[in-house]
Enzyme design. Sequence first.
Site, short mmCIF file in Angstrom:
data_model
loop_
_atom_site.label_atom_id
_atom_site.label_comp_id
_atom_site.label_asym_id
_atom_site.label_seq_id
_atom_site.Cartn_x
_atom_site.Cartn_y
_atom_site.Cartn_z
N SER A 628 55.25 -0.53 42.91
CA SER A 628 54.96 -1.89 43.35
C SER A 628 56.24 -2.59 43.80
O SER A 628 57.30 -2.43 43.18
CB SER A 628 54.31 -2.69 42.21
N HIS A 689 77.27 -2.74 47.48
CA HIS A 689 76.45 -3.85 47.96
C HIS A 689 74.99 -3.40 47.95
O HIS A 689 74.63 -2.42 48.58
CB HIS A 689 76.89 -4.23 49.37
#
Length: 750
Positions: A628, A689
């Site tokens: 999900s 990042h």
Amino acid sequence: MWNLLHETDSAVATARRPRWLCAGALVLAGGFFLLGFLFGWFIKSSNEATNITPKHNMKAFLDELKAENIKKFLYNFTQIPHLAGTEQNFQLAKQIQSQWKEFGLDSVELAHYDVLLSYPNKTHPNYISIINEDGNEIFNTSLFEPPPPGYENVSDIVPPFSAFSPQGMPEGDLVYVNYARTEDFFKLERDMKINCSGKIVIARYGKVFRGNKVKNAQLAGAKGVILYSDPADYFAPGVKSYPDGWNLPGGGVQRGNILNLNGAGDPLTPGYPANEYAYRRGIAEAVGLPSIPVHPIGYYDAQKLLEKMGGSAPPDSSWRGSLKVPYNVGPGFTGNFSTQKVKMHIHSTNEVTRIYNVIGTLRGAVEPDRYVILGGHRDSWVFGGIDPQSGAAVVHEIVRSFGTLKKEGWRPRRTILFASWDAEEFGLLGSTEWAEENSRLLQERGVAYINADSSIEGNYTLRVDCTPLMYSLVHNLTKELKSPDEGFEGKSLYESWTKKSPSPEFSGMPRISKLGSGNDFEVFFQRLGIASGRARYTKNWETNKFSGYPLYHSVYETYELVEKFYDPMFKYHLTVAQVRGGMVFELANSIVLPFDCRDYAVVLRKYADKIYSISMKHPQEMKTYSVSFDSLFSAVKNFTEIASKFSERLQDFDKSNPIVLRMMNDQLMFLERAFIDPLGLPDRPFYRHVIYAPSSHNKYAGESFPGIYDALFDIESKVDPSKAWGEVKRQIYVAAFTVQAAAETLSEVA
């Protein structure tokens, strides 16, 4: 030895306590007085800052930039080669240091590091041969490029080579692997059932970073790689080859490194600066080095190899270049040539060599502990007419303009650091080692990094890659600058840019691309989380399908190439100087940092939608393994709401209050840092990042939500689907947590 407090000392200590209490009270009172004094001074300084940075100073800075100076600097920087680690490049570093001091910077220092570099063997040249059944060489590739006119007597031109290739003399059948992309090897192995194991592969340059090509070949079991520039990718239709035009001659060759460092810096000191007392790994443990020999050649020589190819025909037209050969895949040669083999002769060596960065400082008047950095590299493969010296010349002129203002009594609000990096071509080594050495300072003080490599790769329109935090800054700045483009006289740069390169997502706005890698912003953005951007002039990518610019990293990348064909008036260089310099000026001088966190919210939603759509190519697996994206979409929604509220507060707060001003600016400055995961991406610990990283399959390209993307890539072929989808779920969790945590940094401080 420590002096311990004994029981017999306790009475004396007790007797002294009242006097210490009195002294403490005096110190405390003095501290309050000093705090009040500093508070008053800070208010005064903050108010004065509005006087030292009026708009006319920005105009004065931009007006001081001169195209003729950039032209002069470029000529000076391109008359001899400046290969990293050589005496010529060291002398150029000292020249730049001296001139930056003359321009007026407060200090200019050389920062040296001892890093692993790679050079051809001067007595045993690298080449490729075709051998007959008796082992005799019947064809050899060229040992060097024919020099361009006017440069015949220049010495120390490094012959074409692939930096960091191991030594070796493998021989075997040849396999043509197109661009050597991941999908090309999938096509060969899965669809065509062609095994590259034990073969030498030949690949054309283009589409992806050369190091990714080599890595893919290694994974496929190849024992050597030959790289070449096909005219389909490096010869624009209707343009003559150099020196009569800007196309690549048949004997021209692209140099370049073939590392897979993934942000590690020096291969022997990953994560730490390569200084005098550094611990260095052995070569066997070095990071990112290729394990098979690699060599680049020109398309004249490539034709001699490819014209004999037998085996399978190319799978489709995308595998055909522009040479007059069938582009058969192989393996091996056809017909009467079937007994002939290809042999590589690679004798390059790796050496620990000293490199030198030049670091200049212009101290800030109000916030000297906040750094805005402008950096570009100085080292070149040969003359570097475009890469890097068109960028180095622009940096030089920007420094001169800032220095002129400083001599007139002006100072920026924040400190500006200027950098001339060394050894960029060998894996971004100069910038990475300096950032590693100064990482603690940069994490606390780094506001932004603006990269300044090649100023041009064409002369069609502006190209910008940057963090979303800088979108508004770039838009506002380019609206104030004049366009240099024909047909846009009297129009702004923003208008010509938007017309020629419109955003595919946002109507009425110009295209701004994601930051990938392959340049010196990497360590600042991908590892340290410092907001970064870069700008240059580019070609029309819609009509000019060839890769980059044709003479990239060849001996023909000269001053004359730029002056005759790309920018005779140096008006595009001047525009790039205005954009790069203007960004630095605004970042260093704006009272409130010119970052807009709302733009980050917009792209986060776009990236979340994109990665979700990729996952929905596997709806059954998503259901089976209970995958999900709700947490990620929820985090993006929260980020959007909090960013909006922060922007409202940013409009209303008292800018004359230095404490609140500093606090708001810090929230803006540290937002990029909030997207950094200290553990890094899987198998790429120096790419930290969570929102952006270089693609695992092309270092040059940027990928959004890279952790999730990599987990989903080719997931249908994974041996253990349960484990693979478990990793997808983990990466969604990491992304959702990071976005939510970043949002909280923008919340109102209690």
